[in-house]
Motif scaffolding. Structure first.
Motif, PDB file in Angstrom:
ATOM      1  N   GLU A  48      -6.043   6.735   6.736  1.00 42.27           N
ATOM      2  CA  GLU A  48      -6.990   6.245   5.721  1.00 42.27           C
ATOM      3  C   GLU A  48      -6.681   4.804   5.344  1.00 42.27           C
ATOM      4  N   GLU A  49      -5.397   4.484   5.294  1.00 39.34           N
ATOM      5  CA  GLU A  49      -5.016   3.101   4.977  1.00 39.34           C
ATOM      6  C   GLU A  49      -5.403   2.144   6.110  1.00 39.34           C
ATOM      7  N   GLU A  51     -11.915  -1.875   7.245  1.00 37.47           N
ATOM      8  CA  GLU A  51     -13.172  -2.093   6.513  1.00 37.47           C
ATOM      9  C   GLU A  51     -13.105  -3.394   5.715  1.00 37.47           C
ATOM     10  N   ARG A  72       0.815  -1.218   0.000  1.00 36.95           N
ATOM     11  CA  ARG A  72       0.000   0.000   0.000  1.00 36.95           C
ATOM     12  C   ARG A  72       0.847   1.266   0.000  1.00 36.95           C
ATOM     13  N   TYR A 114      -1.334   0.071  -4.465  1.00 37.10           N
ATOM     14  CA  TYR A 114      -2.035   1.362  -4.392  1.00 37.10           C
ATOM     15  C   TYR A 114      -1.958   2.100  -5.717  1.00 37.10           C
ATOM     16  N   GLU A 170      -7.933   2.568   8.062  1.00 34.12           N
ATOM     17  CA  GLU A 170      -9.383   2.444   7.973  1.00 34.12           C
ATOM     18  C   GLU A 170      -9.787   1.548   6.807  1.00 34.12           C
ATOM     19  N   ARG A 171      -9.103   1.720   5.689  1.00 32.55           N
ATOM     20  CA  ARG A 171      -9.379   0.863   4.536  1.00 32.55           C
ATOM     21  C   ARG A 171      -9.178  -0.603   4.921  1.00 32.55           C
TER      22      ARG A 171
END
Ligand code: GTP
Ligand code: MG
Length: 335
Positions: free
Chosen positions: A312-313, A319, A168, A335, A315-316
């Motif tokens: 953000e990573e 999820e 990522r 990415y 959280e990604r």
């Protein structure tokens, strides 16, 4: 119907575990690679001893801490007792010696933040960085290796997290994201915090190993073979741990106030460490205390842009672990 659903769930988790373990296994360096690394280090030792008979050569970094994936570069530290050696001179001399022994791409980088000689062994294709007297790195390498011996889940989790971070693009300190060393410390701390704990806090136990390096006292319990059943009361599987790790860093870590500390096996406050303000380039937006250099925040490379990328990573990833039917593919998508 409920119990049928539970059985299906169980199967899904088992399948996911098997997938993660498969990825982990595929990342482990094969024995022949380890043999080649040893051969290269033996050759380097032979060359170095001729010039500096008193010197020692230590492997540090991922080849020494057991968190190295296949095809990693080797990090080597040349330890020279003489206190007033001029590092640049030694590096240039070293580059000279290696050059004339058929090693390729020998380069002395004397102005880098950590000055090194880089080289490539044409026989094995292995690249190697040699630094001088970076003994704290040698000692923290031992600490990480010792933690890895206690519970197999640390190495599994750290391999998955490092693989995720590399895929990522968030394992690039020069772009403001975290080092591999920082990610491994995050994994150790996370496993110290599980209930029941999967890892102990070695620096909080009886001292069986102590060295002082660069005026820093490094001491901890290193008879880890006595701790091989430490984590056995905790039955969490690797899939659960990967899920919980990302969940923690996505939603539960208190970025405003908390410092994670492997040294104490607990969470410290930024206020207590006076890490609340930006000083120089240290912004302390994510705080990871170095286990030995306690004034050293491994999150210091993170700036106000890269902290967003990083969160953000996390959280990604959280999820994906929660909702994606095939997380093992999506998680590691380039990415
Ligand atoms: P990969 O090469 O990505 O597989 O990982 P690595 O474990 O070699 O990590 P990295 O290249 O980030 O760092 C190499 C070694 O240098 C680490 O294992 C540590 O021993 C040491 N190191 C890296 N960063 C720091 C730091 O900020 N402080 C200290 N004291 N040591 C560090
Ligand atoms: Mg390395």
């Amino acid at each position: 119907r409920n119990s049928k659903r539970q059985i299906e769930c169980r199967r899904d988790i088992d399948r996911l575990n098997a997938r993660f373990l498969g990825i982990y296994e595929s990342l482990i360096p094969p024995d022949e690679e380890k043999v080649k690394q040893k051969q290269l280090v033996t050759l380097l030792k032979k060359l170095v001893i001729k010039e500096w008979p008193e010197a020692e050569l230590y492997i540090y970094g991922s080849c020494g801490n057991s968190f190295g994936v296949s095809k990693s570069d080797i990090d080597v530290c040349l330890a020279i007792e003489d206190l007033d050696v001029n590092k640049s001179e030694v590096l240039l001399k070293l580059a000279d010696i290696l050059q004339s022994d058929n090693l390729q791409n020998v380069q002395a980088l004397t102005r880098a933040r950590v000055p090194i000689v880089k080289l490539m062994d044409p026989v094995t294709g292995i690249s190697c960085d040699i630094c001088i007297n970076n003994l704290l790195a040698v000692v923290n390498t031992k600490l990480l290796r010792d933690y890895a011996k206690i519970d197999a889940r640390l190495r599994q989790l750290a391999f998955i997290v490092k693989h995720w971070a590399k895929s990522r693009g968030v394992n690039e300190t020069y772009r403001g994201t975290l080092s591999s060393y920082a990610y491994v410390l995050m994994c150790i701390h996370f496993l110290q915090q599980r209930k029941p704990a999967i890892l102990p806090c070695l620096q909080g136990m009886e001292i069986t190993y102590a060295v002082t390096v660069d005026n820093v006292e490094c001491a901890y319990f290193d008879q880890v073979e006595k701790l091989s059943s430490f984590g056995s009361r905790n039955k969490e599987s690797i899939a659960q741990l990967v899920w919980a790790f990302f969940n923690y860093w996505a939603y539960w870590h208190d970025y405003a106030n908390d410092v994670i500390s492997v040294r104490t096996g607990s969470i410290l406050s930024k206020r207590g460490k006076d890490w609340t303000r930006r000083i120089g380039n240290d912004r302390h937006l994510i705080c990871i205390e170095d286990p030995f250099e306690t004034s050293h925040d491994l999150g210091r490379v993170v700036d106000k842009f890269s902290i967003r990328v990083l969160r953000e990573e996390f959280e990604r990833a959280a999820e994906i672990m929660q909702y994606d039917p095939d997380p093992c593919v999506t998680l590691f998508e380039p990415y």
